[in-house]
Scaffold this motif. Structure first.
Motif, mmCIF file in Angstrom:
data_model
loop_
_atom_site.group_PDB
_atom_site.id
_atom_site.type_symbol
_atom_site.label_atom_id
_atom_site.label_comp_id
_atom_site.label_asym_id
_atom_site.label_seq_id
_atom_site.Cartn_x
_atom_site.Cartn_y
_atom_site.Cartn_z
ATOM 1 N N ILE A 1 0.856 -1.187 0.000
ATOM 2 C CA ILE A 1 0.000 0.000 0.000
ATOM 3 C C ILE A 1 0.891 1.235 0.000
ATOM 4 C CG2 ILE A 1 -1.758 1.293 1.259
ATOM 5 C CD1 ILE A 1 -2.644 -1.355 2.504
ATOM 6 N N THR A 2 0.631 2.156 -0.927
ATOM 7 C CA THR A 2 1.356 3.421 -0.996
ATOM 8 C C THR A 2 0.358 4.545 -0.761
ATOM 9 O OG1 THR A 2 2.825 2.444 -2.645
ATOM 10 C CG2 THR A 2 2.892 4.842 -2.402
ATOM 11 N N ILE A 3 0.662 5.403 0.221
ATOM 12 C CA ILE A 3 -0.213 6.518 0.579
ATOM 13 C C ILE A 3 0.533 7.814 0.306
ATOM 14 C CG2 ILE A 3 -1.605 7.561 2.402
ATOM 15 C CD1 ILE A 3 -1.369 4.835 3.876
ATOM 16 N N HIS A 4 -0.089 8.732 -0.443
ATOM 17 C CA HIS A 4 0.502 10.026 -0.763
ATOM 18 C C HIS A 4 -0.110 11.087 0.149
ATOM 19 C CE1 HIS A 4 2.306 8.483 -4.479
ATOM 20 N NE2 HIS A 4 1.229 7.713 -4.524
ATOM 21 N N TYR A 5 0.684 11.593 1.098
ATOM 22 C CA TYR A 5 0.265 12.664 2.012
ATOM 23 C C TYR A 5 0.949 13.948 1.556
ATOM 24 C CZ TYR A 5 -0.952 9.084 5.544
ATOM 25 O OH TYR A 5 -1.484 8.037 6.236
ATOM 26 N N GLY A 6 0.393 14.664 0.618
ATOM 27 C CA GLY A 6 1.041 15.886 0.145
ATOM 28 C C GLY A 6 2.413 15.572 -0.442
ATOM 29 N N ASP A 7 3.484 16.079 0.195
ATOM 30 C CA ASP A 7 4.851 15.810 -0.269
ATOM 31 C C ASP A 7 5.400 14.497 0.270
ATOM 32 O OD1 ASP A 7 4.744 18.241 -1.504
ATOM 33 O OD2 ASP A 7 5.800 19.318 0.093
ATOM 34 N N LYS A 8 4.750 13.940 1.271
ATOM 35 C CA LYS A 8 5.233 12.734 1.933
ATOM 36 C C LYS A 8 4.584 11.493 1.324
ATOM 37 C CE LYS A 8 5.201 10.792 6.587
ATOM 38 N NZ LYS A 8 4.728 11.000 7.942
ATOM 39 N N ILE A 9 5.380 10.449 1.136
ATOM 40 C CA ILE A 9 4.872 9.185 0.624
ATOM 41 C C ILE A 9 5.221 8.093 1.630
ATOM 42 C CG2 ILE A 9 5.040 7.452 -1.193
ATOM 43 C CD1 ILE A 9 5.712 9.712 -3.124
ATOM 44 N N VAL A 10 4.217 7.305 2.017
ATOM 45 C CA VAL A 10 4.433 6.189 2.931
ATOM 46 C C VAL A 10 4.054 4.902 2.197
ATOM 47 C CG1 VAL A 10 3.721 5.120 5.099
ATOM 48 C CG2 VAL A 10 3.942 7.599 4.957
ATOM 49 N N ALA A 11 4.986 3.945 2.183
ATOM 50 C CA ALA A 11 4.730 2.652 1.555
ATOM 51 C C ALA A 11 4.860 1.569 2.617
ATOM 52 C CB ALA A 11 5.707 2.409 0.419
ATOM 53 N N VAL A 12 3.865 0.690 2.682
ATOM 54 C CA VAL A 12 3.875 -0.399 3.657
ATOM 55 C C VAL A 12 3.488 -1.700 2.969
ATOM 56 C CG1 VAL A 12 3.323 1.097 5.612
ATOM 57 C CG2 VAL A 12 1.489 -0.031 4.388
ATOM 58 N N GLU A 13 3.922 -2.799 3.576
ATOM 59 C CA GLU A 13 3.512 -4.121 3.121
ATOM 60 C C GLU A 13 2.612 -4.721 4.202
ATOM 61 O OE1 GLU A 13 5.341 -8.494 1.974
ATOM 62 O OE2 GLU A 13 6.693 -6.800 2.275
ATOM 63 N N VAL A 14 1.486 -5.281 3.796
ATOM 64 C CA VAL A 14 0.524 -5.864 4.731
ATOM 65 C C VAL A 14 1.062 -7.213 5.201
ATOM 66 C CG1 VAL A 14 -1.835 -6.692 5.021
ATOM 67 C CG2 VAL A 14 -1.389 -4.708 3.572
ATOM 68 N N LEU A 15 1.263 -7.353 6.518
ATOM 69 C CA LEU A 15 1.755 -8.602 7.090
ATOM 70 C C LEU A 15 0.631 -9.481 7.612
ATOM 71 C CD1 LEU A 15 4.875 -7.331 9.061
ATOM 72 C CD2 LEU A 15 4.785 -8.334 6.768
ATOM 73 N N GLN A 16 -0.403 -8.855 8.164
ATOM 74 C CA GLN A 16 -1.552 -9.607 8.652
ATOM 75 C C GLN A 16 -2.775 -8.714 8.693
ATOM 76 O OE1 GLN A 16 -1.440 -10.780 12.830
ATOM 77 N NE2 GLN A 16 0.369 -9.507 13.113
ATOM 78 N N ILE A 17 -3.928 -9.358 8.748
ATOM 79 C CA ILE A 17 -5.193 -8.636 8.810
ATOM 80 C C ILE A 17 -5.927 -9.099 10.060
ATOM 81 C CG2 ILE A 17 -7.428 -8.308 7.689
ATOM 82 C CD1 ILE A 17 -5.981 -8.616 5.025
ATOM 83 N N ALA A 18 -6.389 -8.144 10.853
ATOM 84 C CA ALA A 18 -7.109 -8.451 12.086
ATOM 85 C C ALA A 18 -8.283 -7.499 12.234
ATOM 86 C CB ALA A 18 -6.173 -8.320 13.280
ATOM 87 N N GLU A 19 -9.370 -7.991 12.797
ATOM 88 C CA GLU A 19 -10.568 -7.170 12.987
ATOM 89 C C GLU A 19 -10.413 -6.180 14.138
ATOM 90 O OE1 GLU A 19 -13.404 -6.960 11.170
ATOM 91 O OE2 GLU A 19 -12.458 -8.318 9.744
ATOM 92 N N ASN A 20 -9.789 -6.606 15.225
ATOM 93 C CA ASN A 20 -9.590 -5.748 16.388
ATOM 94 C C ASN A 20 -8.132 -5.818 16.808
ATOM 95 O OD1 ASN A 20 -12.362 -5.078 16.699
ATOM 96 N ND2 ASN A 20 -12.705 -7.119 17.535
ATOM 97 N N VAL A 21 -7.547 -4.645 17.064
ATOM 98 C CA VAL A 21 -6.138 -4.587 17.436
ATOM 99 C C VAL A 21 -5.969 -3.550 18.535
ATOM 100 C CG1 VAL A 21 -3.820 -4.074 16.610
ATOM 101 C CG2 VAL A 21 -5.434 -5.189 15.100
ATOM 102 N N LYS A 22 -5.168 -3.876 19.527
ATOM 103 C CA LYS A 22 -4.843 -2.894 20.562
ATOM 104 C C LYS A 22 -3.851 -1.890 19.999
ATOM 105 C CE LYS A 22 -5.777 -5.967 24.298
ATOM 106 N NZ LYS A 22 -6.338 -5.629 25.539
ATOM 107 N N LYS A 23 -3.845 -0.713 20.577
ATOM 108 C CA LYS A 23 -3.048 0.395 20.061
ATOM 109 C C LYS A 23 -1.566 0.039 19.894
ATOM 110 C CE LYS A 23 -2.347 5.299 20.784
ATOM 111 N NZ LYS A 23 -2.682 6.445 21.602
ATOM 112 N N ASN A 24 -0.971 -0.609 20.887
ATOM 113 C CA ASN A 24 0.453 -0.907 20.815
ATOM 114 C C ASN A 24 0.775 -2.080 19.890
ATOM 115 O OD1 ASN A 24 -0.735 -2.736 22.488
ATOM 116 N ND2 ASN A 24 0.780 -2.591 24.120
#
Length: 81
Positions: free
Chosen positions: A47-70
């Motif tokens: 997933i690549t997200i374009h925030y104005g001048d900033k670009i963040v690219a991540v790879e999905v490692l797992q999918i969960a319905e509920n996750v704690k903040k940490n």
């Protein structure tokens, strides 16, 4: 899982409505293709997200319905900032 929900749960975006707006403006790509908020996210997707001048690219490692903040960062691996 829907893209907007995944971005909210993984805490890459603060609110699901904001994730929907960003995606619908064409500022998010999954595997180098423009993605809408309803696009399905699977393990291994990049997933690549374009925030104005900033670009963040991540790879999905797992999918969960509920996750704690940490534990939210366990859902993805940052590829580029």
């Amino acid at each position: 899982m829907r893209l907007d929900k995944y971005l909210k749960i993984s805490r890459l975006v603060k609110r699901r409505t904001l994730a929907k707006e960003i995606a619908d403006k064409g500022r998010i790509e999954i595997n180098n293709r423009p993605a809408k908020s309803s696009t399905a996210v699977n393990v291994g997707d990049k997933i690549t997200i374009h925030y104005g001048d900033k670009i963040v690219a991540v790879e999905v490692l797992q999918i969960a319905e509920n996750v704690k903040k940490n534990a939210a960062t366990d859902l993805y691996k940052i590829l580029a900032k």
